[in-house]
Design an enzyme around this catalytic site. Structure first.
Site, PDB file in Angstrom:
ATOM      1  N   HIS A 107     -10.395   1.120   1.548  1.00 39.81           N
ATOM      2  CA  HIS A 107      -9.879   2.621   1.480  1.00 39.81           C
ATOM      3  C   HIS A 107     -10.548   3.576   2.310  1.00 39.81           C
ATOM      4  O   HIS A 107     -11.094   4.106   2.918  1.00 39.81           O
ATOM      5  CB  HIS A 107      -8.717   3.359   0.657  1.00 39.81           C
ATOM      6  CG  HIS A 107      -7.691   2.764   0.786  1.00 39.81           C
ATOM      7  ND1 HIS A 107      -6.676   2.255   1.845  1.00 39.81           N
ATOM      8  CD2 HIS A 107      -6.576   1.846   0.099  1.00 39.81           C
ATOM      9  CE1 HIS A 107      -5.213   2.515   1.875  1.00 39.81           C
ATOM     10  NE2 HIS A 107      -5.093   1.864   0.530  1.00 39.81           N
TER      11      HIS A 107
ATOM     12  N   HIS B 211      -9.271  -3.773  -3.169  1.00 39.27           N
ATOM     13  CA  HIS B 211      -7.812  -3.000  -1.785  1.00 39.27           C
ATOM     14  C   HIS B 211      -8.626  -1.245  -2.046  1.00 39.27           C
ATOM     15  O   HIS B 211      -8.311  -0.286  -0.892  1.00 39.27           O
ATOM     16  CB  HIS B 211      -6.712  -3.537  -2.342  1.00 39.27           C
ATOM     17  CG  HIS B 211      -5.803  -2.259  -1.822  1.00 39.27           C
ATOM     18  ND1 HIS B 211      -4.846  -3.075  -1.370  1.00 39.27           N
ATOM     19  CD2 HIS B 211      -5.354  -1.025  -1.653  1.00 39.27           C
ATOM     20  CE1 HIS B 211      -4.418  -2.054  -0.635  1.00 39.27           C
ATOM     21  NE2 HIS B 211      -4.876  -0.837  -1.484  1.00 39.27           N
ATOM     22  N   GLU B 212      -8.959  -1.014  -2.766  1.00 42.37           N
ATOM     23  CA  GLU B 212      -9.292   0.460  -2.847  1.00 42.37           C
ATOM     24  C   GLU B 212     -10.585   0.911  -2.380  1.00 42.37           C
ATOM     25  O   GLU B 212     -10.385   2.301  -1.438  1.00 42.37           O
ATOM     26  CB  GLU B 212      -9.565   1.044  -4.440  1.00 42.37           C
ATOM     27  CG  GLU B 212      -8.205   0.938  -5.204  1.00 42.37           C
ATOM     28  CD  GLU B 212      -6.896   1.088  -4.698  1.00 42.37           C
ATOM     29  OE1 GLU B 212      -6.136   0.689  -5.048  1.00 42.37           O
ATOM     30  OE2 GLU B 212      -7.152   2.113  -3.631  1.00 42.37           O
TER      31      GLU B 212
ATOM     32  N   CYS C   9       1.292  -1.106   0.220  1.00 43.52           N
ATOM     33  CA  CYS C   9      -0.008   0.195  -0.155  1.00 43.52           C
ATOM     34  C   CYS C   9       0.772   1.566   0.095  1.00 43.52           C
ATOM     35  O   CYS C   9       1.781   1.676   0.470  1.00 43.52           O
ATOM     36  CB  CYS C   9      -0.803  -0.065   0.923  1.00 43.52           C
ATOM     37  SG  CYS C   9      -2.054   0.728   1.439  1.00 43.52           S
TER      38      CYS C   9
HETATM   39  C1  LIG Z   1      -0.686  -5.533  -7.417  1.00 43.18           C
HETATM   40  C2  LIG Z   1       0.629  -4.123  -7.742  1.00 43.18           C
HETATM   41  N1  LIG Z   1       0.754  -3.281  -6.706  1.00 43.18           N
HETATM   42  C3  LIG Z   1       1.162  -2.088  -6.557  1.00 43.18           C
HETATM   43  N2  LIG Z   1       1.701  -1.027  -5.928  1.00 43.18           N
HETATM   44  N3  LIG Z   1       0.854  -0.876  -5.111  1.00 43.18           N
HETATM   45  C4  LIG Z   1       0.032  -0.031  -5.457  1.00 43.18           C
HETATM   46  O1  LIG Z   1      -0.846   0.306  -6.371  1.00 43.18           O
HETATM   47  C5  LIG Z   1      -1.287  -0.435  -4.322  1.00 43.18           C
HETATM   48  C6  LIG Z   1      -2.397  -1.198  -4.840  1.00 43.18           C
HETATM   49  C7  LIG Z   1      -2.616  -2.163  -5.245  1.00 43.18           C
HETATM   50  C8  LIG Z   1      -1.395  -3.561  -4.376  1.00 43.18           C
HETATM   51  C9  LIG Z   1      -2.608  -4.473  -3.734  1.00 43.18           C
HETATM   52  C10 LIG Z   1      -3.771  -4.736  -4.922  1.00 43.18           C
HETATM   53  C11 LIG Z   1      -4.171  -3.455  -5.125  1.00 43.18           C
HETATM   54  C12 LIG Z   1      -1.652   0.971  -4.118  1.00 43.18           C
HETATM   55  N4  LIG Z   1      -2.669   1.691  -2.497  1.00 43.18           N
HETATM   56  O2  LIG Z   1      -1.834   1.838  -1.922  1.00 43.18           O
HETATM   57  C13 LIG Z   1      -3.616   2.006  -3.641  1.00 43.18           C
HETATM   58  O3  LIG Z   1      -5.578   1.425  -2.332  1.00 43.18           O
HETATM   59  C14 LIG Z   1       2.564  -1.654  -9.009  1.00 43.18           C
HETATM   60  F1  LIG Z   1       2.965  -0.938  -9.033  1.00 43.18           F
HETATM   61  C15 LIG Z   1       1.697  -3.106  -8.992  1.00 43.18           C
HETATM   62  N5  LIG Z   1       2.468  -2.565 -10.601  1.00 43.18           N
HETATM   63  C16 LIG Z   1       2.798  -3.854 -12.100  1.00 43.18           C
HETATM   64  C17 LIG Z   1       2.535  -3.102 -12.892  1.00 43.18           C
HETATM   65  N6  LIG Z   1       3.435  -2.097 -13.615  1.00 43.18           N
HETATM   66  C18 LIG Z   1       3.185  -1.706 -14.859  1.00 43.18           C
HETATM   67  C19 LIG Z   1       4.464  -0.761 -14.846  1.00 43.18           C
HETATM   68  O4  LIG Z   1       4.370  -0.082 -13.839  1.00 43.18           O
HETATM   69  C20 LIG Z   1       4.666  -0.349 -12.462  1.00 43.18           C
HETATM   70  C21 LIG Z   1       3.894  -1.387 -12.040  1.00 43.18           C
HETATM   71  C22 LIG Z   1       3.454  -1.776 -11.252  1.00 43.18           C
HETATM   72  N7  LIG Z   1       1.517  -4.082  -8.856  1.00 43.18           N
HETATM   73 NI    NI Z   2      -3.607   0.837  -0.607  1.00 46.31          NI
END
Ligand SMILES: Cc1nc(NNC(=O)[C@H](CC2CCCC2)CN(O)CO)c(F)c(N2CCN3CCOC[C@@H]3C2)n1
Ligand code: NI
Length: 183
Positions: free
Chosen positions: A157, A153-154, A110
């Site tokens: 929040h 997840h969102e 997160c």
């Molecule tokens: C799985 C993942 N979680 C990343 N971060 N966490 C988040 O998004 C949190 C939200 C996610 C955590 C689990 C489910 C939702 C943010 N949250 O706290 C919002 O409430 C990533 F960044 C990521 N990816 C994969 C795809 N990639 C494409 C190219 O660019 C980089 C990107 C990285 N995959």
């Molecule tokens: Ni989060």
């Protein structure tokens, strides 16, 4: 432009309070905030911009994370088939879900949590969501796989729930009941 300085961290009350419904049609201010949330995700996935502005990569973001206690979420991610999905929604609501569960085999993180919390996060495998799009028009979505997990997840929040609230404390990597792993 939203940067990591705008993202509140664990301990900030906004992460544990329920967010309020957004009056529709959305105000120019709410519309701008939601657009900025989506911009953050797109910027954070661009290696140059992420590096330049020190952005942690994200595929989802909820308004309480930028201390806006309103029911607004943004999602920008590829699905398992490599299809790009972009959503900027007001007042998302899970109206039904499968009995079957699913979880990310990599666990979850997160942007508001500056530490690793290991463990499987059991979630509903499939969900139906009603929401309003960026223009305030009603949308209904049927989601599964990674998208279903990100939406949950969102939406968590918006209700003051953090991903680690779902992790089995005694056995973090216990195989969740009736669950399909999502790679
Ligand atoms: C799985 C993942 N979680 C990343 N971060 N966490 C988040 O998004 C949190 C939200 C996610 C955590 C689990 C489910 C939702 C943010 N949250 O706290 C919002 O409430 C990533 F960044 C990521 N990816 C994969 C795809 N990639 C494409 C190219 O660019 C980089 C990107 C990285 N995959
Ligand atoms: Ni989060």
């Amino acid at each position: 432009m939203i940067t990591m300085e705008d993202i509140v961290r664990e301990g900030h009350p906004a992460l544990r309070e329920p967010a309020s419904e957004v009056p529709l049609p959305p105000s120019a201010e709410d519309n701008d905030t939601l657009k900025q949330m989506l911009d953050y995700l797109q910027n954070s996935q661009d290696p140059e911009l992420a590096e330049k502005y020190g952005l942690r990569p994200g595929i989802g973001l909820a308004a309480p994370q930028i201390n806006v206690k309103k029911r607004m979420i943004a999602i920008h991610t590829m699905d398992e088939q490599g299809k790009q999905h972009t959503y900027a929604l007001y007042n998302p609501k899970i109206i039904s879900h499968s009995v079957e569960k699913s979880y990310l085999t990599s666990g979850e993180g997160c942007l508001s949590v500056d530490r690793s919390v290991p463990g499987f996060v059991p979630r509903n495998a499939r969900i139906r969501v009603k929401a309003a799009d960026i223009d305030g028009n009603p949308v209904e979505l049927r989601l599964k796989g990674l998208l279903s997990i990100v939406f949950q997840h969102e939406i968590d929040h918006l209700n003051g729930v953090m991903f680690y609230d779902h992790i089995n404390e005694e056995e973090p990597f216990a195989q969740p009941e009736q669950a399909t792993p999502v790679e």
